[in-house]
Design a protein around this motif. Structure first.
Motif, PDB file in Angstrom:
ATOM      1  N   LEU A   1       6.307   3.285   2.132  1.00  0.00           N
ATOM      2  CA  LEU A   1       7.298   2.664   1.248  1.00  0.00           C
ATOM      3  C   LEU A   1       8.551   3.537   1.164  1.00  0.00           C
ATOM      4  N   ALA A   2       8.339   4.849   1.036  1.00  0.00           N
ATOM      5  CA  ALA A   2       9.489   5.759   0.974  1.00  0.00           C
ATOM      6  C   ALA A   2      10.257   5.756   2.288  1.00  0.00           C
ATOM      7  N   ARG A   3       9.527   5.683   3.370  1.00  0.00           N
ATOM      8  CA  ARG A   3      10.178   5.689   4.683  1.00  0.00           C
ATOM      9  C   ARG A   3      10.957   4.407   4.920  1.00  0.00           C
ATOM     10  N   LEU A   4      10.408   3.267   4.513  1.00  0.00           N
ATOM     11  CA  LEU A   4      11.122   1.988   4.650  1.00  0.00           C
ATOM     12  C   LEU A   4      12.401   2.001   3.832  1.00  0.00           C
ATOM     13  N   LYS A   5      12.334   2.547   2.614  1.00  0.00           N
ATOM     14  CA  LYS A   5      13.530   2.602   1.781  1.00  0.00           C
ATOM     15  C   LYS A   5      14.602   3.480   2.416  1.00  0.00           C
ATOM     16  N   ASN A   6      14.161   4.615   2.970  1.00  0.00           N
ATOM     17  CA  ASN A   6      15.107   5.514   3.637  1.00  0.00           C
ATOM     18  C   ASN A   6      15.701   4.871   4.883  1.00  0.00           C
ATOM     19  N   TYR A   7      14.880   4.093   5.604  1.00  0.00           N
ATOM     20  CA  TYR A   7      15.355   3.401   6.808  1.00  0.00           C
ATOM     21  C   TYR A   7      16.511   2.464   6.463  1.00  0.00           C
ATOM     22  N   TYR A   8      16.337   1.668   5.420  1.00  0.00           N
ATOM     23  CA  TYR A   8      17.389   0.721   5.054  1.00  0.00           C
ATOM     24  C   TYR A   8      18.566   1.419   4.378  1.00  0.00           C
ATOM     25  N   PHE A   9      18.293   2.546   3.714  1.00  0.00           N
ATOM     26  CA  PHE A   9      19.388   3.334   3.155  1.00  0.00           C
ATOM     27  C   PHE A   9      20.312   3.804   4.286  1.00  0.00           C
ATOM     28  N   ASN A  10      19.699   4.259   5.387  1.00  0.00           N
ATOM     29  CA  ASN A  10      20.493   4.718   6.532  1.00  0.00           C
ATOM     30  C   ASN A  10      21.240   3.580   7.210  1.00  0.00           C
ATOM     31  N   LYS A  11      20.832   2.347   6.958  1.00  0.00           N
ATOM     32  CA  LYS A  11      21.529   1.177   7.490  1.00  0.00           C
ATOM     33  C   LYS A  11      22.620   0.673   6.538  1.00  0.00           C
ATOM     34  N   GLY A  12      22.838   1.394   5.429  1.00  0.00           N
ATOM     35  CA  GLY A  12      23.899   1.019   4.504  1.00  0.00           C
ATOM     36  C   GLY A  12      23.435   0.242   3.291  1.00  0.00           C
ATOM     37  N   TYR A  13      22.133   0.021   3.172  1.00  0.00           N
ATOM     38  CA  TYR A  13      21.609  -0.709   2.003  1.00  0.00           C
ATOM     39  C   TYR A  13      21.156   0.316   0.971  1.00  0.00           C
ATOM     40  N   PHE A  14      22.089   0.734   0.131  1.00  0.00           N
ATOM     41  CA  PHE A  14      21.823   1.821  -0.802  1.00  0.00           C
ATOM     42  C   PHE A  14      20.980   1.375  -1.996  1.00  0.00           C
ATOM     43  N   ASP A  15      20.895   0.091  -2.239  1.00  0.00           N
ATOM     44  CA  ASP A  15      20.182  -0.422  -3.422  1.00  0.00           C
ATOM     45  C   ASP A  15      18.868  -1.103  -3.041  1.00  0.00           C
ATOM     46  N   THR A  16      18.259  -0.695  -1.936  1.00  0.00           N
ATOM     47  CA  THR A  16      17.037  -1.332  -1.449  1.00  0.00           C
ATOM     48  C   THR A  16      15.868  -1.112  -2.422  1.00  0.00           C
ATOM     49  N   LYS A  17      15.079  -2.179  -2.605  1.00  0.00           N
ATOM     50  CA  LYS A  17      13.864  -2.112  -3.415  1.00  0.00           C
ATOM     51  C   LYS A  17      12.667  -2.452  -2.528  1.00  0.00           C
ATOM     52  N   VAL A  18      11.605  -1.651  -2.636  1.00  0.00           N
ATOM     53  CA  VAL A  18      10.417  -1.866  -1.804  1.00  0.00           C
ATOM     54  C   VAL A  18       9.171  -1.908  -2.683  1.00  0.00           C
ATOM     55  N   SER A  19       8.178  -2.672  -2.236  1.00  0.00           N
ATOM     56  CA  SER A  19       6.889  -2.747  -2.927  1.00  0.00           C
ATOM     57  C   SER A  19       5.840  -3.194  -1.918  1.00  0.00           C
ATOM     58  N   ASN A  20       4.593  -3.150  -2.329  1.00  0.00           N
ATOM     59  CA  ASN A  20       3.539  -3.625  -1.433  1.00  0.00           C
ATOM     60  C   ASN A  20       2.441  -4.308  -2.230  1.00  0.00           C
ATOM     61  N   LYS A  21       1.633  -5.102  -1.500  1.00  0.00           N
ATOM     62  CA  LYS A  21       0.508  -5.804  -2.112  1.00  0.00           C
ATOM     63  C   LYS A  21      -0.613  -5.852  -1.098  1.00  0.00           C
ATOM     64  N   THR A  22      -1.824  -5.458  -1.541  1.00  0.00           N
ATOM     65  CA  THR A  22      -2.980  -5.482  -0.646  1.00  0.00           C
ATOM     66  C   THR A  22      -3.893  -6.641  -0.988  1.00  0.00           C
ATOM     67  N   ASN A  23      -4.598  -7.103   0.026  1.00  0.00           N
ATOM     68  CA  ASN A  23      -5.543  -8.209  -0.153  1.00  0.00           C
ATOM     69  C   ASN A  23      -6.872  -7.795   0.475  1.00  0.00           C
ATOM     70  N   ARG A  24      -7.873  -7.558  -0.362  1.00  0.00           N
ATOM     71  CA  ARG A  24      -9.179  -7.115   0.102  1.00  0.00           C
ATOM     72  C   ARG A  24     -10.127  -8.292   0.209  1.00  0.00           C
ATOM     73  N   SER A  25     -10.963  -8.251   1.262  1.00  0.00           N
ATOM     74  CA  SER A  25     -12.001  -9.276   1.429  1.00  0.00           C
ATOM     75  C   SER A  25     -13.362  -8.659   1.124  1.00  0.00           C
ATOM     76  N   ALA A  26     -14.386  -9.501   1.030  1.00  0.00           N
ATOM     77  CA  ALA A  26     -15.714  -9.027   0.654  1.00  0.00           C
ATOM     78  C   ALA A  26     -16.379  -8.184   1.732  1.00  0.00           C
ATOM     79  N   ASN A  27     -15.931  -8.299   2.988  1.00  0.00           N
ATOM     80  CA  ASN A  27     -16.590  -7.587   4.090  1.00  0.00           C
ATOM     81  C   ASN A  27     -15.819  -6.337   4.508  1.00  0.00           C
ATOM     82  N   GLN A  28     -15.249  -5.631   3.527  1.00  0.00           N
ATOM     83  CA  GLN A  28     -14.593  -4.340   3.728  1.00  0.00           C
ATOM     84  C   GLN A  28     -13.376  -4.415   4.646  1.00  0.00           C
ATOM     85  N   LYS A  29     -12.648  -5.481   4.557  1.00  0.00           N
ATOM     86  CA  LYS A  29     -11.418  -5.643   5.324  1.00  0.00           C
ATOM     87  C   LYS A  29     -10.253  -5.811   4.367  1.00  0.00           C
ATOM     88  N   ILE A  30      -9.094  -5.286   4.778  1.00  0.00           N
ATOM     89  CA  ILE A  30      -7.940  -5.309   3.900  1.00  0.00           C
ATOM     90  C   ILE A  30      -6.675  -5.575   4.712  1.00  0.00           C
TER      91      ILE A  30
END
Length: 854
Positions: free
Chosen positions: A144-173
């Motif tokens: 997440l920090a790296r993605l924000k820095n990537y877009y910062f270097n592209k001129g997007y100084f106000d970038t917001k990043v987040s993530n969401k995980t989805n887990r299944s019953a058979n140990q997969k995500i």
């Protein structure tokens, strides 16, 4: 074909289901297997490789096309701790342990656990496979920090990043990253602060080419490129001590003007140490006061100098009597006395000296001149270590071809350096091959019934040999060379038996690092067939057709052999052709048969005639490839060749001697006359994760005129083989839709297209899916059959298509390649089903090659 495909699909589906069930076999109970990363930018899903490469954790790789995680499955097939399990098994089976100890020693029984039978295959699976990628929340935070820095270097100084995980019953995500970039910032103004006046002047003179522009999006890449550009300009104009770190930027966003930034480019002064303190002083612009050239391992203190001299301002030193003409050394050096220090001249000098092939890679150093009170000059010391005067290069190989079933070849090369003390190189080469061929006559019943041997000599000069000065047209910075080569080869008991004489005078030069030119002012080849009566022993398809036709006519008995076929070794076949084409037509040959026999005779004359070629050509090469690991580049090769034109003008004023066909001859040989042009284009795309897409396009056309109505066999085109259309063997495809009915099918026009998708399997093992399309045609020559000729755009439907799979192993210095090619579309008039008519494993053409096909 439908049944064949359905079986494949069924097997793939079944395999995918089986493997998917075992993906989490080695995943701990408290962990999850990362199955997929998705990145959503401003509510749109992106698959750009550059953005996905910002993530610290990638899922296990998938096998292309099929989509299964093959390497993870291989890893899961292995038994962990096989050696320990083996000893535990022995403990549970003491009788087996005792029986093994009776056959082997106790030490050998214990070491069985490390053997290939017990552990070797498991170790192979573990090494070839890929351990499961376990989801790591810490790596997600770093991503997440790296993605924000990537877009910062592209001129997007106000970038917001987040993530969401989805887990299944058979140990997969699965992990989804959400990015909102906002509005990019633009450069509003650019100012500079350069303390050194000389550098300030250079900056102003080259400011127009700056990669930083006002009213453009702020992008760190442009700032880095500008830093490199200015560093190159300063160092190529005397700033010896300047480095990239001396350039920095200050960026200030404008509060009252949203999404705009002011940029200040700062070039700091040089930091020098004076006693225990550091001081800031302006950069100096250095001149070169002296250039010293040390040869033959002269030490830096000159303690072992035996010979020295001054030449054009250069000082040359040698520990022995100088072995080189001074001009040969100084012509390769572009660092000259009284010139301004330049990094580019240093690089060009290193390249030029290496190009001589006389010295090892040179050592070039600069020291401040102690005799200069102002401290504004440098002394350049160039250290040259000579290679061995003579190099011996033996080689050995095993060969196979359409005619030669098995061959053993060897060669010996001798390379002499500095022949005339002007950095010239003289090369001698001897080569020979013995082989076995079932197609050749073998009256003595010996295994090796094929021989070929030859010799070559080549002399290379590191300059242009012209009767007039050429430096103004092609300066020495383009590294011009002149090469003269002569060769002779004799071929026996194969084909028609040939003597081949060649002579070439070549000039080459490099206008830039990416472009080169090569000109053959004279390219002479004389091919003499010493056994033309052996034609029908080699070209069996022509003989079989002729023999089949003869069965319908009353052929004299002395034309036949003991099997009632046309005699090959005698004159039976040739005499039958002569009678069949006779105006009197004594055998009553029918029109269709007459046309077929005439075609056979024309081809026989063409392939058994002697050739004299006096040609000139120019070849242009361009490549953007920067190294062996560069997989994103293109290469272009264009060539134009003309043969016989000047010779024809000369013969018009000297001799009108004609051969049997009415064409002009020189030394009783009808000389060739043609124009030929070729264009070859190769392009690579790096898809990331050791995946490459590569394409090749080739087009060639040779047009006979004047003293010729066909192209010499040695200058014609063929199709098929390991570096061409891999569904057909060499010379077995075309021309056109004729079906490749001749033994050696060739023509004077060729179109070819190939594409490969290359990917890594594991370690040094790679694979590729490929599609090849192409064919050859006759055009503007003496072939009139529409099945052989190119008849406009409609003939493009005669492009043969093959596809297949290749396996490659990378030995670092070369790649071993095995490709299986399948006939996907066969344009032959004899093929009932053109698409997938022979698409089966038993019809596959296996191609073995060294390195990639293009």
């Amino acid at each position: 074909m439908g049944k064949f495909l359905s079986k494949i699909v069924f097997i793939l589906i079944l395999s995918a289901y089986f493997f998917s069930c075992s993906l989490t076999k080695n995943v701990p109970e408290d962990r999850d297997l990362l199955m997929e990363n998705t990145i959503v930018v401003n509510d749109k899903k992106t698959s750009k490789e550059e953005i996905h490469n910002q993530l610290y954790q990638q899922p296990n790789s998938k096998f292309p096309v099929i989509g299964t995680r093959l390497r993870l499955n291989l890893y899961n097939l292995a038994r962990q701790d096989a050696d320990s399990n083996y000893h535990a098994w022995l403990d549970k089976h003491p009788k087996t342990d005792k029986a093994l100890e009776g056959l082997l020693s106790r030490k050998q029984v214990n070491r069985l656990g490390e053997s290939f039978i017990i552990s070797g295959f498991n170790n192979f699976l573990i090494k070839t496979g890929e351990p499961p990628v376990l989801y790591d929340s810490l790596k997600t935070s770093k991503s997440l920090a790296r993605l924000k820095n990537y877009y910062f270097n592209k001129g997007y100084f106000d970038t917001k990043v987040s993530n969401k995980t989805n887990r299944s019953a058979n140990q997969k995500i699965t992990n989804a990253y959400y990015i909102t970039t906002g509005t990019p910032y633009y450069i509003d103004s650019i100012t500079d602060h350069i303390s050194t006046p000389a550098l300030k002047d250079l900056y102003e003179k080259n400011k127009i080419k700056s990669t930083l522009k006002t009213n453009t999006v702020f992008d760190v890449t442009n700032f880095e490129e500008e830093r490199k550009r200015l560093t190159s300009i300063f160092r190529n104009n005397g700033a010896y001590h300047f480095q990239e770190i001396n350039i920095r930027y200050e960026v200030d966003t404008i509060l009252d003007s949203k999404n705009k930034a002011n940029v200040v480019l700062i070039v700091d002064q040089q930091t020098v140490k004076s006693g225990d303190t550091l001081a800031q002083v302006p950069f100096k612009i250095y001149q070169i006061s002296k250039v010293n050239i040390f040869t033959d391992n002269v030490s830096k203190n000159k303690a072992y100098v035996l010979d020295s001299l001054q030449y054009n301002g250069f000082s040359i030193y040698s520990s022995t009597k100088l072995q080189y003409k001074p001009k040969a050394l100084t012509d390769a050096i572009f660092i000259t006395p009284q010139s301004t220090f330049s990094d580019s001249r240093r690089i060009l000098t290193s390249r030029s000296i290496s190009n001589l092939r006389i010295f090892n890679y040179p050592v070039i150093e600069y020291v401040e001149d102690p005799t200069d009170p102002e401290g504004n000059t440098l002394i350049s010391n160039i250290y040259l270590t000579s290679r061995k005067k003579m190099t011996f290069n033996p080689s050995f190989d095993v060969t196979h071809s359409n005619i030669q079933d098995f061959g053993i070849g060897g060669s010996m090369g001798l390379l002499y350096r500095n022949v005339f003390r002007g950095a010239e190189i003289l090369e001698f080469g001897l080569r020979g091959t013995i082989g076995s061929s079932r197609q050749m006559s073998n009256p003595n019943d010996v295994f090796f019934n094929v021989t070929e041997y030859g010799a070559d000599v080549k002399l290379t000069f590191p300059r242009f040999l012209f009767p007039f000065a050429s430096n103004k047209i092609i300066p020495k910075t383009m590294l011009p060379t002149t090469a003269m080569s002569f060769g002779f080869a004799r071929q026996r008991n194969i084909g028609l038996d040939k003597d081949n004489f060649t002579g070439i005078i070549n000039y080459s030069w490099y206008p830039s690092r990416t472009n080169s030119f090569s000109v053959d002012v004279a390219n002479i080849q004389y091919v003499r067939n010493t056994n033309p009566n052996n034609y029908f022993s080699v070209y069996k398809s022509s003989y079989n057709t002729l023999n089949s036709i003869s069965k319908a006519y009353d052929v004299p008995a002395d034309y036949k052999d003991e099997n009632d076929n046309l005699s090959i070794q005698g004159e039976g076949a040739n005499q039958f052709i002569k009678d069949a084409l006779s105006p009197e037509n004594p055998m009553g040959i029918l029109p269709d048969d007459y046309s077929e026999i005439r075609s056979i005779e024309e081809r026989k004359v063409r392939l058994s005639e002697n050739n004299l070629i006096l040609a000139s050509n120019i070849t242009f090469n361009s490549s953007t490839r920067t190294g062996i690991n560069d997989h994103s580049f293109y290469m272009v090769r264009a060539k134009v060749e003309a043969a016989g034109g000047l010779l024809n003008l000369f013969m018009n004023g000297v001799s009108n001697k004609e051969g049997n066909t009415g064409k002009k001859t020189l030394f009783d040989v009808e000389y060739s006359q043609y124009l030929k042009t070729e264009l070859d284009y190769i392009k690579y795309w790096d898809l990331g994760r050791q995946q490459v897409l590569a394409i090749r396009l080739f087009g060639g056309l040779a047009v006979p005129y004047g003293n010729a109505n066909s192209i010499p066999f040695s200058r014609s085109y063929f199709s098929g083989g390991s570096n061409d259309n891999r569904g057909w063997q060499s010379y077995r495809l075309g021309p056109g839709k004729s079906g490749g009915i001749n033994d050696f099918n060739e023509a004077n026009m060729k179109l070819f297209f190939s594409t490969e998708y290359r990917f890594n399997i594991s370690g040094k093992w790679n694979a590729a899916f490929f599609v090849d399309a192409g064919n050859i045609w006759n055009v503007f020559d003496n072939v009139e059959d529409k099945n052989y000729t190119f008849n406009g755009l409609s003939s493009l439907k005669d492009m043969a298509v093959s596809s297949g799979l290749g396996i490659r192993y990378d030995f670092s210095f070369f790649v071993f390649r095995l490709d299986a090619g399948f006939k996907t579309y066969d344009p032959s008039i004899y093929t009932k089903r053109k698409w997938f008519g022979e698409f089966s494993l038993k019809e596959a053409v296996w191609n073995v090659g060294i390195n990639y096909p293009f």
